[in-house]
Scaffold this motif. Structure first.
Motif, PDB file in Angstrom:
ATOM      1  N   ILE A 136      13.724   0.594  79.321  1.00 10.15           N
ATOM      2  CA  ILE A 136      14.730  -0.126  80.107  1.00 10.15           C
ATOM      3  C   ILE A 136      15.978  -0.445  79.294  1.00 10.15           C
ATOM      4  O   ILE A 136      16.951  -0.944  79.839  1.00 10.15           O
ATOM      5  N   LYS A 137      15.942  -0.167  77.991  1.00 11.84           N
ATOM      6  CA  LYS A 137      17.098  -0.467  77.137  1.00 11.84           C
ATOM      7  C   LYS A 137      17.522   0.792  76.419  1.00 11.84           C
ATOM      8  O   LYS A 137      16.663   1.537  75.949  1.00 11.84           O
ATOM      9  N   TYR A 152       2.295 -10.652  88.994  1.00  4.78           N
ATOM     10  CA  TYR A 152       3.280  -9.859  88.279  1.00  4.78           C
ATOM     11  C   TYR A 152       3.447 -10.436  86.881  1.00  4.78           C
ATOM     12  O   TYR A 152       3.540 -11.647  86.710  1.00  4.78           O
ATOM     13  N   SER A 153       3.498  -9.549  85.902  1.00  2.38           N
ATOM     14  CA  SER A 153       3.667  -9.983  84.517  1.00  2.38           C
ATOM     15  C   SER A 153       5.145 -10.223  84.220  1.00  2.38           C
ATOM     16  O   SER A 153       6.026  -9.841  84.998  1.00  2.38           O
ATOM     17  N   ALA A 154       5.392 -10.822  83.064  1.00  4.50           N
ATOM     18  CA  ALA A 154       6.780 -11.017  82.635  1.00  4.50           C
ATOM     19  C   ALA A 154       7.474  -9.668  82.490  1.00  4.50           C
ATOM     20  O   ALA A 154       8.652  -9.524  82.842  1.00  4.50           O
ATOM     21  N   MET A 155       6.745  -8.665  81.978  1.00  2.00           N
ATOM     22  CA  MET A 155       7.335  -7.336  81.842  1.00  2.00           C
ATOM     23  C   MET A 155       7.696  -6.769  83.214  1.00  2.00           C
ATOM     24  O   MET A 155       8.750  -6.171  83.385  1.00  2.00           O
ATOM     25  N   ASP A 156       6.817  -6.972  84.223  1.00  2.00           N
ATOM     26  CA  ASP A 156       7.118  -6.497  85.575  1.00  2.00           C
ATOM     27  C   ASP A 156       8.443  -7.084  86.054  1.00  2.00           C
ATOM     28  O   ASP A 156       9.308  -6.358  86.562  1.00  2.00           O
ATOM     29  N   HIS A 157       8.609  -8.390  85.872  1.00  3.51           N
ATOM     30  CA  HIS A 157       9.837  -9.051  86.319  1.00  3.51           C
ATOM     31  C   HIS A 157      11.058  -8.541  85.548  1.00  3.51           C
ATOM     32  O   HIS A 157      12.140  -8.388  86.119  1.00  3.51           O
ATOM     33  N   GLU A 158      10.875  -8.264  84.254  1.00  4.41           N
ATOM     34  CA  GLU A 158      11.977  -7.726  83.456  1.00  4.41           C
ATOM     35  C   GLU A 158      12.388  -6.342  83.965  1.00  4.41           C
ATOM     36  O   GLU A 158      13.575  -6.032  84.086  1.00  4.41           O
ATOM     37  N   VAL A 159      11.401  -5.514  84.283  1.00  2.57           N
ATOM     38  CA  VAL A 159      11.692  -4.166  84.800  1.00  2.57           C
ATOM     39  C   VAL A 159      12.353  -4.269  86.166  1.00  2.57           C
ATOM     40  O   VAL A 159      13.354  -3.597  86.432  1.00  2.57           O
ATOM     41  N   SER A 164      14.140  -6.647  87.311  1.00  2.04           N
ATOM     42  CA  SER A 164      15.493  -7.139  87.083  1.00  2.04           C
ATOM     43  C   SER A 164      16.405  -6.032  86.551  1.00  2.04           C
ATOM     44  O   SER A 164      17.541  -5.877  87.017  1.00  2.04           O
ATOM     45  N   LYS A 165      15.924  -5.281  85.580  1.00  2.19           N
ATOM     46  CA  LYS A 165      16.747  -4.229  84.966  1.00  2.19           C
ATOM     47  C   LYS A 165      17.119  -3.148  85.983  1.00  2.19           C
ATOM     48  O   LYS A 165      18.187  -2.558  85.900  1.00  2.19           O
TER      49      LYS A 165
END
Length: 180
Positions: free
Chosen positions: A113-114, A144-151, A153-154
């Motif tokens: 994602i980066k 949903y995991s924190a990573m799921d939310h980060e993805v 969002s991205k």
């Protein structure tokens, strides 16, 4: 690995449909719907191969690792030296599928994602939505995991649309079941 092959097939079909829906919902990511479908369909193909090498003892050892805080994918890597995503990507590479599909399958548990989101992020979302759909279908609240939310969002996937997307997936899958 305790899933029947038909359950894996169902998960893959739901993930492929989820990938298509996510393609339409993601505001900051453009992908072709047929490529999204293909990635969703193939994301767990490595499980068909790795399941051939999982003995009852290895299954038990993997379960113990998960009970001690490892993720299922980390337990696979520890016990097998690779995870199902890497194995599936190797197969797709041998089959000469396009590199972007191979990469998306390889990285669906560690999405890129980066600096910008790649197709692996969409594969991750499709997998997450398929698991969430299955949980909702069983009367459980999707997690949903924190990573799921980060993805999410991205990719510009609106978090307030998750329940709507899950309803669309569920509705469409029920229609397919009735048609089949």
């Amino acid at each position: 690995y305790d899933l029947e092959k038909e359950a894996l097939w169902q998960h893959s079909l739901v993930a492929s449909h989820a990938a298509q829906i996510a393609t339409n919902e993601c505001l900051d990511f453009q992908a072709d719907a047929s490529i999204s479908f293909t990635v969703g369909l193939l994301h767990d193909i490595g499980k068909l191969i790795t399941s051939q090498f999982i003995t009852p003892e290895v299954k038990m050892a993997m379960r113990l690792k998960v009970a001690h805080g490892y993720s299922p994918v980390e337990a696979e890597r520890c016990m097998l030296g690779a995870d199902h995503a890497e194995v599936g990507a190797a197969l797709l590479y041998i089959w000469r599928l396009p590199e972007f599909i191979v990469e998306a399958v390889a990285m669906h548990h560690r999405p890129a994602i980066k600096p910008v989101a790649r197709l692996s992020a969409l594969a991750s979302v499709a997998n997450t939505l398929a698991h969430a759909s299955d949980a909702a279908h069983c009367g459980q609240t999707p997690c949903y995991s924190a990573m799921d939310h980060e993805v999410f969002s991205k990719l510009g996937f609106p978090a307030d649309r998750l329940n709507d997307v899950l309803s669309m997936i569920d509705h469409d899958c029920r229609m397919l079941e009735m048609a089949g």
